[in-house]
Design an enzyme around this catalytic site. Structure first.
Site, PDB file in Angstrom:
ATOM      1  N   GLU A  33       0.831  -1.211   0.000  1.00  0.00           N
ATOM      2  CA  GLU A  33       0.000   0.000   0.000  1.00  0.00           C
ATOM      3  C   GLU A  33       0.866   1.261   0.000  1.00  0.00           C
ATOM      4  O   GLU A  33       2.063   1.210   0.318  1.00  0.00           O
ATOM      5  CB  GLU A  33      -0.927   0.014   1.228  1.00  0.00           C
ATOM      6  CG  GLU A  33      -0.197   0.035   2.558  1.00  0.00           C
ATOM      7  CD  GLU A  33      -1.072   0.491   3.734  1.00  0.00           C
ATOM      8  OE1 GLU A  33      -1.708   1.553   3.636  1.00  0.00           O
ATOM      9  OE2 GLU A  33      -1.088  -0.214   4.755  1.00  0.00           O
ATOM     10  N   LYS A 167      -3.434  -2.766  15.385  1.00  0.00           N
ATOM     11  CA  LYS A 167      -3.015  -1.989  16.549  1.00  0.00           C
ATOM     12  C   LYS A 167      -4.070  -2.010  17.628  1.00  0.00           C
ATOM     13  O   LYS A 167      -5.260  -2.055  17.336  1.00  0.00           O
ATOM     14  CB  LYS A 167      -2.828  -0.538  16.131  1.00  0.00           C
ATOM     15  CG  LYS A 167      -1.539  -0.333  15.419  1.00  0.00           C
ATOM     16  CD  LYS A 167      -1.280   1.126  15.223  1.00  0.00           C
ATOM     17  CE  LYS A 167       0.001   1.285  14.465  1.00  0.00           C
ATOM     18  NZ  LYS A 167      -0.107   2.314  13.439  1.00  0.00           N
TER      19      LYS A 167
HETATM   20  N1  PSU Z   1      -3.230   0.676  10.721  1.00  0.00           N
HETATM   21  C1  PSU Z   1      -1.917   0.843  10.960  1.00  0.00           C
HETATM   22  N2  PSU Z   1      -1.187   1.653  10.145  1.00  0.00           N
HETATM   23  C2  PSU Z   1      -1.761   2.275   9.084  1.00  0.00           C
HETATM   24  C3  PSU Z   1      -3.130   2.064   8.838  1.00  0.00           C
HETATM   25  C4  PSU Z   1      -3.828   1.266   9.683  1.00  0.00           C
HETATM   26  O1  PSU Z   1      -1.403   0.265  11.884  1.00  0.00           O
HETATM   27  O2  PSU Z   1      -1.081   3.007   8.370  1.00  0.00           O
HETATM   28  C5  PSU Z   1      -3.751   2.700   7.636  1.00  0.00           C
HETATM   29  C6  PSU Z   1      -3.815   1.652   6.512  1.00  0.00           C
HETATM   30  O3  PSU Z   1      -3.645   2.275   5.274  1.00  0.00           O
HETATM   31  C7  PSU Z   1      -5.217   1.103   6.684  1.00  0.00           C
HETATM   32  C8  PSU Z   1      -5.970   2.359   7.049  1.00  0.00           C
HETATM   33  O4  PSU Z   1      -5.728   0.511   5.525  1.00  0.00           O
HETATM   34  O5  PSU Z   1      -5.087   3.064   7.905  1.00  0.00           O
HETATM   35  C9  PSU Z   1      -7.268   2.078   7.740  1.00  0.00           C
HETATM   36  O6  PSU Z   1      -7.928   3.277   7.974  1.00  0.00           O
HETATM   37  P1  PSU Z   1      -9.420   3.289   8.574  1.00  0.00           P
HETATM   38  O7  PSU Z   1      -9.287   2.820   9.990  1.00  0.00           O
HETATM   39  O8  PSU Z   1      -9.862   4.722   8.466  1.00  0.00           O
HETATM   40  O9  PSU Z   1     -10.223   2.373   7.714  1.00  0.00           O
END
Ligand code: PSU
Ligand code: MN
Length: 327
Positions: A33, A167
């Site tokens: 990504e 996380k």
């Molecule tokens: N979790 C992490 N690091 C990240 C992300 C999530 O530990 O960088 C980023 C990733 O790109 C993931 C996105 O796909 O955040 C998810 O965001 P949301 O919770 O808004 O769906």
């Protein structure tokens, strides 16, 4: 750039030369990504880490395909210059699955999340994808309904996803329930619990532990052979020396979550806000841990993609290829 797979010409996919060649020759590929590059770490650490991540995939025997959006096209595979441009350009928007058609139509750059990268990997015919941490069910989702699109995309796209768990800014218990309910297979590699990104343990037992690449590759293959329509998750823990103490992470995250609530941070801005807050509270140790898991998950993904490709040349289909002599 080589336009590849003319049957996909409706999709604005632009393959790097290296990825196009890998697809043509059936070489193992790992998609990556770009949201972690633009939103995960500060410049120039993001560019340096993205290069190390690509190298880790190569060390595992596979070709890296970093995914991003630029000028109305989907880049599948970035050159060093592409990575530098994405890493150093401020303000590139986060593009999840539902944003993808809009950003493509509008033009400009976009940084793909796990969800949109996985959707694109499937379109491109890439079976493996690595990311440090997946999105999941947020704490308090019972009232906010904040569930990452990453999870929904896993129910749709046939891609094997390698991560270091999720996380603990998320509700890991609910995240695991969601994956189970939606029939997303999950194995852990090298640990008995679902790992928690900065931490090697989460208190949540792994449904299945498999410690060898070939067996995992066979399980991935079996999932799709049985008609499974979605992703297959493989979680592996952060290296011991880079892990952060569970109690410290819990305290820091509880404070950050309360601060986000007070400040009214929500929606797609929440994940980045919480990650930054944790980085600050740990004086950069969280960012180092983040880089560590990005690299270790990419390394495992490279080895798994290689093992998966080997299945086809080894015993699995030996002598049973229905196309034998017809190509
Ligand atoms: N979790 C992490 N690091 C990240 C992300 C999530 O530990 O960088 C980023 C990733 O790109 C993931 C996105 O796909 O955040 C998810 O965001 P949301 O919770 O808004 O769906
Ligand atoms: Mn969300």
């Amino acid at each position: 750039m080589i336009p590849f797979r003319p049957e996909l010409s409706d999709y604005p996919l632009v393959f790097s030369d290296e990825v196009a060649e890998a697809i043509a020759s059936g070489a193992p590929i790992v998609a990556l990504e770009s949201n972690v590059i633009t939103h995960g770490l500060p410049y120039p650490h993001n560019a340096a880490t993205a290069r190390k991540v690509e190298q880790a995939v190569r060390d595992g025997g596979a070709v890296p395909a970093t995914i991003g959006i630029e000028d109305g096209s989907i880049l599948v595979g970035m050159t060093d210059e592409d990575i530098e441009r994405f890493a150093s350009t401020p303000g590139i928007p986060k593009v999840s699955s539902r944003d993808l058609p809009i950003v493509l139509a509008r033009g400009g750059k976009g940084a793909t999340t796990v969800a949109s990268s996985v959707a694109i990997a499937e379109l491109a015919g890439i079976a493996f994808f690595a990311s440090a941490g997946i999105g999941g069910v947020h704490r308090g989702a019972q009232t906010t309904m904040d569930i990452s699109s990453d999870l929904i995309q896993f129910t749709r796209s046939k891609v094997a996803v390698i991560c270091a768990g999720a996380k603990s800014i998320l509700d890991l218990g609910l995240t695991m329930e969601f994956l189970e309910t939606h029939c997303v297979p999950l194995v852990t590699y090298g640990c008995d619990e679902f790992p928690a990104f900065y931490c090697r343990t989460s208190g949540i037992p792994s449904p299945h532990r498999i410690d060898d690449e070939r067996s995992i590759a066979r399980a991935v293959d079996a999932h799709w052979s049985l008609g499974g329509r979605g992703s297959f998750l493989i979680a592996t823990p952060i290296a011991q020396q880079d892990a952060i103490d569970n109690e410290e992470v819990d305290t820091v995250i509880a404070h950050a979550t309360a601060a986000a609530e007070r400040e009214g941070v929500r929606g797609n801005a929440l994940t980045k806000y919480l990650m930054r807050a944790v980085d600050q509270a740990t004086e950069g140790r969280a960012a180092l841990a983040n880089a560590s898991v990005l690299i270790s998950t990419a390394a495992l993904a490279g080895r798994l993609a290689t093992a998966h490709t080997r299945l086809y040349s080894e015993d699995l289909f030996a002598g049973t290829d229905p196309w034998d002599g017809q190509r």
